[in-house]
Structure formats: C-alpha cells, structure tokens
Scaffold this active site. Structure first.
Site, PDB file in Angstrom:
ATOM      1  CG  ASP A 197      -1.527   1.239   1.282  1.00 60.55           C
ATOM      2  OD1 ASP A 197      -2.531   1.579   0.641  1.00 60.55           O
ATOM      3  OD2 ASP A 197      -1.623   2.054   2.374  1.00 60.55           O
ATOM      4  CG  ASP A 199      -0.324   6.636   3.588  1.00 57.01           C
ATOM      5  OD1 ASP A 199      -0.830   7.741   3.088  1.00 57.01           O
ATOM      6  OD2 ASP A 199      -0.584   6.469   4.685  1.00 57.01           O
ATOM      7  CD  GLU A 201      -0.369  10.557   4.561  1.00 62.08           C
ATOM      8  OE1 GLU A 201      -0.390  11.563   5.485  1.00 62.08           O
ATOM      9  OE2 GLU A 201      -0.712   9.502   4.789  1.00 62.08           O
ATOM     10  CE1 TYR A 276      -8.186   8.588   8.865  1.00 59.32           C
ATOM     11  CE2 TYR A 276      -9.909   6.978   8.088  1.00 59.32           C
ATOM     12  CZ  TYR A 276      -8.721   7.490   8.610  1.00 59.32           C
ATOM     13  OH  TYR A 276      -7.609   6.447   8.033  1.00 59.32           O
TER      14      TYR A 276
END
Length: 597
Positions: A197, A199, A201, A276
C-alpha cells in the site's frame, strides 16, 4: 494512512488534507473465528501501527482478525543515500536512521523499501520466540496470525504522514522507480506479505513542509504504481499468487486534481480514501471528525470546505474522476477529535473554542474505547446526534469540551452508504482504538455477515492433542511437546495457553520464552483447523522455570559471543551478535546486539 502519537498526523485545510493521527504482554486466548467471510465481496481493511506494541501495550495478537479481510501494517519507509526517516522539524518524529533489516545496517539502492522500525518490526522478542530465530518482532507475529487465519491477507503500507518525504524523488526517474518496484517484490517475499500500500502524503502539494514536491508528481505517481504493478504481476506468475497493490488517498478536491485517478484506478486493486480528520484541533471552531454527509450548518458557522470535506462528497469526487465504485474503500476512524472551552450554544457544536483537551495518547484525540469506557454519557459528558451529518458528538457544559467521534449508529449509516453506492468496503484507523471490538463488530456484522468464515461449511473440530509433556526448562523458558491431533480436513496449527496467556505454533513442539525465573506455569494445548475450529484443551502440565542464572555485569572493552548473558541495570540480556563492547554500547541502546531475556 493516518498515524497518531509519534509518527504521523493527518490534517485537512483548504489546499491540502493533513493526516493527523500518528511491553509486550502475553496473548489472552480467545476462541475466534479464523477464516474469511468468503461469501461477501466487501473488504474490511484495518491498520496496525508498528508502535502499538510499545507504550500502547497492544501487540499484534490482540487483533480480532476474524472480522477483517486485510491488515495494513504501518509503516515501512524509503531508503535514500543509506538513511531513512524525515528530519523535518515540523514533523512528529524529526530524525533519521541507517537503513536496516532484521540483521542490521544494509546497503540498498536509492528508492528501496526498508523496515521503518527494525527493532519492533523484526528484532524484538515476543512470547514463543527464541534468541536464535531469524525473524522476530511484529512481522513474525503477523506471519503466525496468517497461519492461524488462512483467510487473512497482510499488506505493507509505505510512507504515511511522517515518511512521505522521499516519494517524489523515488517517483522522479525510471531507475528509482525500478529500485522501488524491485524492493517491493523482495519485501513481500521476504516478510510474507500479500501486497503493498503506497501512502504518499501527498503528490504535488501538501504534507510536511520539508517533503520533496514536483509538479511532475501527478504523472510520476502513476508511473511509479505501474512499475510496481508490473513487478508484482511478474512475481505473482512465478509464485502462483496475486500480489495486491493499493494506495491511501486524500479526500480533498486538491488531491483529486493532483493525481491521475482514472489511470491509477486501472493499475491498483483498490483505493482507500482517508474520509476522516476533516476537522480537528488545528482550527478554533468545533466541527466533526468524519461527517458522512454535508451539513449546511457547518458552512453557516464558517467551517472551511464543509461541502467537500465529508465522506459522501469525497466518494462522489472519486467517482466523477473515473474511479469505479468497487475500487473505492471508505475510511472510518476508530477515534474522535475534541476541543475545549467551547461555547454552550448548540451543545458545543460549531462553536468557538479555546483549545484542545488531553486525549488518550495525544491532545485532542480520543480512542473510541476510551470514549466508550469514560466519556459517553459519563462524567458530565452527554451524547448528542447530528442527523444531517449522521455522526454523534459529546458535550460537557462544565468545561466546554466537545468531542466528535463515530459509534455503532454512525457506522451503520456508513456501512449502508457503502452498500448503496456499491463501494469496495471499509478501511479503518486503527485496531488499538477499539479494544472492545465494538465498532469492528459492527463493520463485520454489516459487511461480512458477522465474519462467519464458513457458512454451511466445515464445523468439525480437530481431536484433542494428547501426550503434552515438558521437555526442558531454563530460567526464562519452558519447552513442550505433544502428539499431533487429527481433523477431517487437516490441522493447521496449535495454541499453547498458560497462566492467562497463549501463543500460536505450527508444529507439535514449542519453547515458551520470556518467562520469569523460579515461577510455576501451567500449560495446555489446543489444535485448530483451516475453518477456525478449535479442539478441546489437552490435559494440563505444570513446570517451574529455573532460578535466575548468574551473569556478569556488562562492561566496555569485553568480547561477548553469541548467547553470552550479562546484566545491566538489573535486567538480564543475551548477546545476539559477537562483538567487543565499546562505551555507549550498553544493551538497551544497541538492540541489534542484545536482547532482554
């Protein structure tokens, strides 16, 4: 993914989505269902942060994996010029380390994936480990979980809020993309993961100020993923399996603008949207952590981007960008966010506040279990419900504390949304926030039919193991053996329980380590099969560990061989690598050389 405590934080603002959120005890035995809900097409992906096994006291084996399909292990990092980490002083963990594996420092090409925390990932001893095991730590425990739960898939998540600083450099050239992709295959094979995965950012903009950025990140992100996909497919053809490739994606319009989502969707298996941390303590007005729907009252109160920062709007944005619904996974939080000193109007909702209250592990952030045990309709806090956004919130008028969170009711609205939109499932951050499994059970009940792995299938338990016997003791371990059990399909392993704890093993012998000297332990063993059926417990045996051995105190200038034992500050350590000690090489400071017994 989102990381709380010392590693990563997610935060949302107008131009970027900031992800805010960044001891070992024995396994309490639970007879849990251990196979997948193969009758369901939905996925439930839970993040396990490596640091959960530190001060939070939440080891790998505490996860109830019968209720998930995948675990994302957070995080691995990217090696560059022999180091990894992020020195950005604005980050939660501004330091760097040499690139290492379970044996120590390694030399790898720029852009290679490496362990994020080698000690907790692969070196620290857990119950059942021995000092000579080639792999220990969390990664060994994940492998044991998969052996005990054949449905379970594990994915290594790379990057996160703190460690996204080298993604832009890695994606920028064909050579570093190749290095990353090759290392992905090596990492999955070596540590027995089923996928990776990314990620990042974030591409193009956002994230920590010191991160590398390029306008070309938009295209380079796609090229990096394609390079990984090509290598995973080639490896899968050799290994006879499909290796999964996913990304964690920001929920903001800016993220969608900065990525070729339609192209990415054609490469990855699915996309986890971080729906979220839409609002939090970085702003002075209280609002909701993870609203499902847009609430016009939020805009009226001056909450920035309220029309975009909600789950439904984020999902619609990905659909509009060309991502198929079944490749979209909705993120849900197992924690809440709070403000203090909030005006009492509206029970603290959408009000001006003066700060953030102490949270469970960091200011303003509350694990759901903490809320469940100590706040919800307790100690002056009253639960309220926003029927437009479909989320609950708490307010305490005595101190003006407002907390936005998710509970079973709001999770029900989110699982209904997943089903009505034909989405791929749910992703949550993170397991230790829901230690009572309240929210996880709701997700599983709604999306996996309760996690029932074997509807209408094998329900025959293995026979009871016999002949359990003690074969040896030391001051810190007891060795056992027993006769194999039988099963109508096949025994896949055993669980040895003792004094309130237990450990999973694959064979008919085990050495239970990490025990206290001169202490009595009572052991029993159960067999398990692939369908998650457990046998009755064997007859019990009792053994007493030996008295503590005499060990010399650690000293500088002394040669220590593998297996030598020393004491330091009253703790017994065993040597892992032969070396001559130097000042500053005391056992706690050099975990690659010493292991507490």
């Amino acid at each position: 993914m989102c990381v709380r405590a010392s590693f990563a934080k997610i935060r949302v603002s107008l131009s970027l989505l900031l992800l805010a959120s960044l001891m070992v005890s024995f396994l309490p035995f639970q007879e849990r269902t251990a196979a997948a809900a193969e009758d369901s097409d939905y996925k439930i992906i839970g993040y396990y942060p490596s640091w959960g096994a530190y001060g939070r006291g939440y080891p790998v084996w505490e996860m109830d994996v019968s209720k998930v399909t995948h675990i994302n292990y957070a995080f691995a990092d990217i090696c560059w010029n022999g180091i990894h980490g992020n020195p950005d002083p604005t980050g939660p963990n501004p330091q760097t380390w040499t690139c290492q594996d379970e044996n120590g420092t390694i030399s790898v090409p720029n852009g290679s994936i490496v362990l994020g925390d080698p000690w907790i990932d692969a070196q620290m001893s857990n119950p059942g480990d021995t000092w000579s095991d080639p792999l220990r730590g969390n990664l060994k425990q994940l492998i044991l979980l998969k052996q005990a739960n054949p449905h379970l898939k594990t994915i290594i998540s790379v990057g996160g809020w703190t460690w996204s600083n080298r993604f832009s450099d890695t994606a920028a050239t064909a050579q570093t993309r190749e290095n990353f992709a090759n290392s992905a295959v090596d990492f999955l094979r070596k540590y027995q993961f089923d996928g990776i995965d990314l990620d990042w950012e974030y591409p193009v903009s956002g994230g920590l100020p010191g991160n590398g950025y390029r306008p070309e990140d938009k295209q380079n992100h796609t090229l990096l993923l394609q390079a990984v996909r090509d290598k995973l497919d080639a490896a899968g053809a050799q290994d006879g399996k499909h290796y999964t490739l996913t990304i964690a994606a920001g929920a903001s319009p800016a993220y969608r603008q900065n990525n070729e989502l339609a192209n990415i969707a054609g490469i990855v298996d699915w996309i986890n949207i971080i729906t979220y941390d839409f609002n939090g303590g970085w702003q002075s007005t209280s609002a909701h952590n993870a609203p499902l729907y847009y609430d016009p009252a939020a805009s009226a109160a001056g909450i920035a981007n309220a029309q975009d920062f909600n789950g439904a709007a984020a999902v619609q944005g990905f659909l509009n960008a060309g991502v198929p619904a079944d490749k979209i996974v909705l993120g849900v939080p197992f924690y809440g966010r709070g403000w203090t000193g909030c005006a009492s109007a509206g029970n603290g909702q959408y009000q001006s506040c003066t700060g953030t209250p102490p949270g469970t592990w960091e200011p303003g952030v509350f694990d759901f279990t903490d809320l469940e045990n100590n706040y919800i309709n307790k100690n002056g806090y009253t639960r309220h419900w926003n029927d437009t956004a479909k989320v609950p919130y708490l307010y305490n008028p005595s101190n003006g504390t407002f907390i936005s969170y998710d509970d079973v009711e709001s999770m029900g609205h989110k699982t209904a949304f997943i089903e009505s939109q034909g989405l791929g499932g749910a992703m949550f951050w993170e397991f230790s926030g829901d230690r009572n499994d309240t929210l996880l059970t709701k997700l599983s009940d709604d999306l996996l039919d309760g996690g029932n792995p074997n509807p209408g299938g094998d329900t025959t338990a293995p026979t009871t193991p016999t002949g359990l016997a003690v074969t040896g003791t030391t001051s810190s371990s007891v060795s056992l053996s027993w006769n194999a059990a039988s099963d109508n399909v096949g025994v896949t392993g055993y669980v040895v329980s003792y004094n309130g704890g237990s450990v999973s093993v694959s064979g008919t012998a085990a050495t239970i380590s990490g025990l206290s000297p001169a202490t009595s332990y009572t052991f029993a063993v159960q067999a398990r099969d692939a369908a998650g059926n457990f046998s009755p417990a064997s007859g019990a045996v009792t053994a007493t560990t030996d008295a503590a051995p005499g060990a010399t105190s650690w000293a500088a200038g002394v040669f220590y061989g593998v297996g030598d034992e020393v004491t330091y500050n009253g703790v017994l350590y065993r040597c892992l690598q032969a070396h001559t000690s130097l000042p500053g090489w005391e056992p706690p400071g050099v975990p690659a050389l010493w292991d507490p017994v």
